[in-house]
Write a protein that holds these residues in place. Structure first.
Motif, short mmCIF file in Angstrom:
data_model
loop_
_atom_site.label_atom_id
_atom_site.label_comp_id
_atom_site.label_asym_id
_atom_site.label_seq_id
_atom_site.Cartn_x
_atom_site.Cartn_y
_atom_site.Cartn_z
N GLU A 99 33.86 57.77 20.68
CA GLU A 99 34.20 58.00 22.09
C GLU A 99 32.98 57.94 23.00
OE1 GLU A 99 36.74 61.19 24.76
OE2 GLU A 99 35.94 61.78 22.83
N GLN A 100 31.84 58.46 22.51
CA GLN A 100 30.66 58.48 23.37
C GLN A 100 30.09 57.09 23.63
OE1 GLN A 100 30.82 59.90 20.35
NE2 GLN A 100 28.89 59.77 19.22
N ASP A 101 30.61 56.07 22.89
CA ASP A 101 30.14 54.71 23.10
C ASP A 101 30.95 53.97 24.16
OD1 ASP A 101 28.43 55.27 21.01
OD2 ASP A 101 29.69 54.31 19.51
N ASP A 102 32.00 54.59 24.68
CA ASP A 102 32.80 53.95 25.72
C ASP A 102 32.08 54.01 27.06
OD1 ASP A 102 34.69 53.61 23.79
OD2 ASP A 102 36.11 55.07 24.59
N ILE A 103 32.05 52.91 27.78
CA ILE A 103 31.47 52.91 29.12
C ILE A 103 32.32 53.81 30.01
CG2 ILE A 103 30.98 51.49 31.14
CD1 ILE A 103 30.43 49.18 29.25
N PRO A 104 31.70 54.76 30.73
CA PRO A 104 32.51 55.66 31.57
C PRO A 104 33.18 54.90 32.70
CG PRO A 104 30.17 55.96 32.01
CD PRO A 104 30.27 55.07 30.81
N PRO A 105 34.44 55.24 33.00
CA PRO A 105 35.13 54.56 34.10
C PRO A 105 34.52 54.94 35.44
CG PRO A 105 36.44 56.39 33.28
CD PRO A 105 35.27 56.25 32.35
N ILE B 230 32.30 44.70 42.57
CA ILE B 230 33.30 45.75 42.78
C ILE B 230 33.56 46.52 41.49
CG2 ILE B 230 35.66 46.23 43.55
CD1 ILE B 230 35.63 43.54 45.02
N LYS B 231 33.45 47.85 41.58
CA LYS B 231 33.88 48.75 40.51
C LYS B 231 35.16 49.43 40.97
CE LYS B 231 31.80 49.93 37.29
NZ LYS B 231 31.83 49.49 35.88
N ILE B 232 36.17 49.42 40.10
CA ILE B 232 37.48 49.98 40.44
C ILE B 232 37.62 51.36 39.82
CG2 ILE B 232 39.97 49.61 40.37
CD1 ILE B 232 38.51 47.48 41.92
N GLU B 233 38.08 52.31 40.59
CA GLU B 233 38.27 53.67 40.11
C GLU B 233 39.10 53.68 38.83
OE1 GLU B 233 40.48 57.85 41.46
OE2 GLU B 233 40.10 56.29 42.94
N GLY B 234 38.58 54.37 37.81
CA GLY B 234 39.29 54.52 36.56
C GLY B 234 39.11 53.38 35.58
N LEU B 235 38.41 52.30 36.01
CA LEU B 235 38.19 51.15 35.14
C LEU B 235 36.70 51.02 34.81
CD1 LEU B 235 40.52 48.47 36.79
CD2 LEU B 235 41.05 50.11 34.97
N THR B 236 36.39 50.31 33.75
CA THR B 236 35.00 50.15 33.33
C THR B 236 34.45 48.76 33.63
OG1 THR B 236 35.73 49.55 31.11
CG2 THR B 236 35.23 51.86 31.50
N SER B 237 35.32 47.78 33.81
CA SER B 237 34.85 46.42 34.07
C SER B 237 34.42 46.27 35.53
CB SER B 237 35.94 45.41 33.72
OG SER B 237 37.15 45.73 34.38
#
Length: 706
Positions: free
Chosen positions: A542-548, A614-621
């Motif tokens: 889990e700690q390897d996931d990019i934060p949204p 653009i960074k979208i709230e709740g998304l990591t891409s």
């Protein structure tokens, strides 16, 4: 007080809620973080999901107690200490508190701050003053945050005193209230009626090296981790953070002591036996118990370590609330009950437990992975001898794979491997995140890795571009990409443990993208972000996931922040194994040339041309638009053909981007290599989207500059 109802600002996962439950007091919490809300729903806590800035006392007319703990990131000393580098984190806040007391409008000031979270610490005062001005003041205000916020609470206290409140504030030590943790918290209590006072300690303070029995005999001894956790073997917890300002001096606490402060990186703390053997790291249930939550608390959502570390400890909050409400409580402390909660068929409660690979302690006291390698030509045999999730070191990997001891991208001269080393702590410090994207496509998961080069634009050429070139050409060169992530310091050494994630390959269709990020000097530059696909079994934690993204944000970046401007190696082989982000088809090449020519056209007219990242709230891409004419406020989407398919795609992209860019409501325009047919021109006209196309050697369009 005959009637008590609490409104909890920044409610998090429910620290104040559980405390209120201990005192049989109703509470409703406001929280905007989706993961914290998931935990709150699983725990059955009354929650308003939204931004506290969008609400006020009038929205909760029956509440007469205001509680909360605003976000601490810009004040905390943990990690990079970002708060201490931002002047507004303290001086600016104190200045605005004085203006708020005079009822000045501070909205314009808040909008100028580099980190909007800083201003959130002012929200409790805004709510309190709004309640006073509406002639329905709160009977009690109770606030908690990290010690660095104490000057803010002092300034808030002065304002509340002037409004008729009795105020007390100070720093409390969690172990003095029965928590198995030496956390320090800045607390403010304000009472409209009666005298405000901080809670009295029920347990003795922890002093390193001092016996538990030492101290005031009227107080209980501090509580240990061993008493709290159901572990049968004695253990030592090695902190993720350094002590005394030295990042190499990791704090250590034995199970016969309280824990050090539980932070959002608690999952990175190592747990070791007294003989140095590696033990299972703290599970999320165990971390929650050290923070004072019930054993069965239903943690849900993502980034649970951060949820736990950001919360107010319920046991400490219960003592604060009891003191604030003028209630007595047993000298032995307050018991935290289990949490009854509803379960529905569509509700998923996540139980997360960190799993670490056993390592063997050698007679010299050092810990080593039980890894056997047969010969220098390790190659792809490694899959049978090192498994995803195993803990190792660079030295051991040099013996197994070859390569050097330093660098993020290490190409082996003796085996067909490229070792890629990532360090979350270092990356975040410099403004980038390596890790898994939350959004998967039809081909599965993607691991993003930021290329080599710490100063200036990253490239595929020169000395600093050697590693990036090796990754780009790994398929043609017959090399495997093996990813490792730093997993804590090796005791007695400056080296770090490395956790093996697995073997990867560059995405065949889009091997890399270009983003604008800061370099080591804080200057914005172009960074190569590789898109890696698993080539077999991988160890995903889990700690390897990019934060949204916490909120949607569109940032203007130079127009050349795009893969098409990169110079790839000339000897990139023309084979099926080639990985390239350059335009490959005739349509793609025509689109790139069209965009470049039009950009030059606009600049020749004196126009400033950018793109939006653009960074979208709740998304990591991350999304990157086509050209944006800053001068005329026009957002363009270029296509390599004037077909119906491309025009319809461009319309959808523009409508998507328009929702997020600032300034709002740009003129939308499609850029095409030729004039589309009449039906498509009518479609664009109906949708209010302008058309620009290449005519006979020139661009044609009604919105073009002279």
């Amino acid at each position: 007080m005959d009637y008590v109802e609490i409104v909890d600002l920044f409610a998090g996962v429910g620290g104040w809620d559980i405390a209120a439950r201990c005192l049989d007091v109703p509470v409703v919490g406001i929280e905007w973080d989706a993961d914290a809300c998931a935990t709150r729903r699983a725990a059955g806590l009354p929650t308003v999901e939204g931004d506290v800035r969008a609400f006020g006392p009038a929205d909760f007319p029956t509440a007469n107690v205001l509680a909360g703990g605003p976000p601490c990131q810009t004040f905390t000393t943990a990690g990079t200490g970002a708060g201490h580098r931002a002047p507004e984190a303290l001086d600016g806040v104190l200045r605005l508190i004085r203006r708020m007391a005079d009822r000045d409008d501070i909205a314009a000031d808040l909008a100028c701050w580099s980190d909007e979270r800083t201003g959130l610490v002012l929200e409790p005062l805004r709510w309190a003053l709004a309640a006073i001005d509406s002639a329905r003041p709160y009977d009690v205000v109770a606030l908690e945050q990290v010690p660095a916020v104490l000057p803010v609470w002092e300034a808030v206290g002065k304002v509340l005193k002037a409004e008729g409140y009795s105020v007390a504030y100070g720093v409390l030590h969690a172990e003095e209230f029965g928590l198995p943790q030496t956390r320090r918290s800045a607390v403010l209590i304000a009472r409209r009626n009666g005298v405000a006072a901080l809670p009295k300690a029920t347990h003795r303070p922890y002093r390193k090296g001092a016996p538990r029995a030492q101290g005031d005999p009227a107080l209980l001894p501090w509580v240990t981790m061993g008493e709290t956790l159901d572990r049968t073997r004695p253990f030592v917890v090695v902190s993720n953070y350094g002590t005394g300002g030295d990042p190499t001096a990791r704090g250590r606490r034995r199970c016969t002591e309280p824990s050090s402060t539980i932070t959002g990186k608690v999952n990175r703390n190592r747990v070791m036996a007294e003989d140095g053997a590696e033990l299972d790291r703290l599970s999320m249930s165990e971390a929650g118990r050290l923070q004072g939550f019930p054993t069965d608390y239903p943690w849900a959502g993502r980034n649970i370590p951060q949820q736990i570390g950001s919360s107010v400890p319920p046991l400490l909050a219960a003592h604060v609330l009891a003191a604030a409400l003028g209630r007595d409580h047993p000298s032995a402390g307050i018991a935290i009950p289990s949490v009854p909660r509803p379960r529905s068929s569509d509700e998923t409660v996540t139980a997360v437990s960190n799993v670490s690979t056993p390592v063997h302690a050698t007679p010299d006291g050092q810990s080593h992975l039980a890894l056997s390698v047969g010969s220098a030509t390790f190659g792809r045999m490694a899959d049978t001898q090192i498994k995803p999730g195993q803990i190792t070191t660079r030295t051991e990997m040099m013996s197994a794979f070859g390569g050097g001891p330093q660098g993020g991208i290490v190409t082996s001269a003796t085996t067909p491997n490229i070792l890629i080393y990532s360090d979350h702590e270092t990356g975040h410090r410099y403004g980038y995140y390596d890790g898994w994207l939350a959004e998967e496509d039809e081909k599965g998961p993607i691991f993003e890795y930021t290329g080599a080069g710490r100063i200036g634009d990253q490239t595929f050429t020169g000395r600093t571009g050697t590693g990036n070139k090796a990754i780009l050409q790994h398929v043609d060169d017959g090399r495997a990409l093996r990813v490792f992530i730093a997993a804590g310091k090796v005791p007695g050494s400056g080296a770090k443990y490395q956790r093996y994630v697995g073997e990867f390959a560059l995405d065949a269709d889009l091997p890399y993208i270009i983003r604008q990020v800061p370099d080591d000097n804080g200057n914005l530059r172009k960074a190569i972000v590789f898109r890696l696909r698993p080539a077999g079994a991988v160890g995903r934690e889990e700690q390897d996931d990019i934060p949204p993204a916490e909120k949607t944000r569109a940032t203007l970046v130079p127009a050349d922040v795009t893969a098409s401007t990169m110079v790839e190696p000339e000897n990139n082989k023309k084979t099926k194994g080639k990985r390239s982000a350059q335009p490959g088809t005739e349509t793609e090449r025509r689109e790139a040339a069209l965009s470049d020519d039009f950009q030059a056209f606009l600049k020749s007219r004196g126009h400033q041309v950018k793109r939006f990242q653009i960074k979208i709230e709740g998304l990591t891409s991350t999304l990157v638009t086509d050209l944006y004419d800053v001068t005329d406020h026009v957002l363009y989407e270029a296509k390599g053909s004037a077909t119906r398919k491309d025009v319809r795609m461009a319309i959808g992209q523009l409508l998507d981007y328009r929702r997020h860019v600032t300034p709002a409501e740009p003129q939308l325009a499609i850029l095409l290599p030729s004039k589309p047919d009449l039906d498509l021109r009518e479609l664009l006209h109906k949708e209010g989207i302008a058309l620009v196309y290449r005519g006979s050697g020139e661009f044609v369009g009604r919105i073009l500059p002279e």
